[in-house]
Scaffold this active site. Structure first.
Site, PDB file in Angstrom:
ATOM      1  N   VAL A 183       1.655  -7.600   2.112  1.00 14.03           N
ATOM      2  CA  VAL A 183       0.014  -6.785   0.738  1.00 14.03           C
ATOM      3  C   VAL A 183      -1.302  -7.048   1.644  1.00 14.03           C
ATOM      4  CG1 VAL A 183      -0.915  -6.510  -1.484  1.00 14.03           C
ATOM      5  CG2 VAL A 183       1.380  -7.536  -1.471  1.00 14.03           C
ATOM      6  N   CYS A 184      -0.970  -7.935   1.851  1.00 14.02           N
ATOM      7  CA  CYS A 184      -2.689  -7.725   3.347  1.00 14.02           C
ATOM      8  C   CYS A 184      -2.627  -7.040   4.069  1.00 14.02           C
ATOM      9  CB  CYS A 184      -2.389  -9.298   4.286  1.00 14.02           C
ATOM     10  SG  CYS A 184      -2.479 -10.058   2.629  1.00 14.02           S
ATOM     11  N   ASP A 185      -1.041  -6.735   4.739  1.00  8.80           N
ATOM     12  CA  ASP A 185      -0.913  -5.510   5.500  1.00  8.80           C
ATOM     13  C   ASP A 185      -0.720  -4.181   5.027  1.00  8.80           C
ATOM     14  OD1 ASP A 185       1.542  -5.587   8.563  1.00  8.80           O
ATOM     15  OD2 ASP A 185       0.954  -4.093   7.097  1.00  8.80           O
TER      16      ASP A 185
END
Length: 172
Positions: free
Chosen positions: A64-66
């Site tokens: 999700v951060c990516d």
């Protein structure tokens, strides 16, 4: 001692504690000190006079951060020179630079909160249990007033990208 907000969010459904205040629209954004690289620090004043979209992620090396960082990198292209898009995580600056190079991220400024968690505590996103910063979004106007804030209630969910970008555009 910093304020603790027990159960303010969850990680995979399990309650976590956030350290620091819950900031609101209209608040003056607190200053912070984060690392640009191993030897150089950055603070809010380094971006004076610009609209700031601050995207906070626990670690760039997660799905999700990516996706969140890639999305804001794409959005940054259409936001203009008066806007700076910043991603803050507790990843080491080396890891951030490696990840950005591999992902082709060239419009987002990545800053690391690894040294003293200054940003996490000031913005109320430091996760006590993990010492990571909770996924969140802050949009600050040219005078460092908070125009938009999103504290996610579940660490693994995506933020509202459209609302954040619209908040930036509304400041023009």
């Amino acid at each position: 001692m910093a304020q603790e907000r027990s159960g303010a969010a969850t990680f995979k459904g399990n309650p976590i504690t956030l350290i620091g205040p819950e900031l609101k629209v209209g608040d003056t954004a607190p200053d912070f000190t984060v690392s640009k690289n191993l030897l150089e620090d950055a603070s809010l004043k380094d971006f004076a006079g610009k609209i700031k979209l601050i995207s906070v992620v626990p670690s760039l090396d997660t799905g999700v951060c990516d996706a969140q960082t890639r999305r804001f990198n794409e959005e940054a292209a259409g936001l203009g020179d008066d806007v700076v898009v910043i991603t803050i995580s507790v990843d080491l600056p080396f890891a951030q630079a490696r990840w950005c190079g591999a992902a082709g991220i060239d419009r987002v400024v990545t800053l690391s909160d690894y040294k003293n968690r200054s940003f996490g505590e000031a913005y109320g996103v430091l996760i006590k249990e993990f010492q990571l910063d909770m996924r969140s979004i802050f949009v600050l106007d040219q005078n460092d007033k908070i125009a938009y804030v999103e504290y996610l209630s579940e660490m693994t969910e995506h933020p509202n990208y459209e609302a954040a970008v619209e908040a930036v555009k509304a400041l023009r």
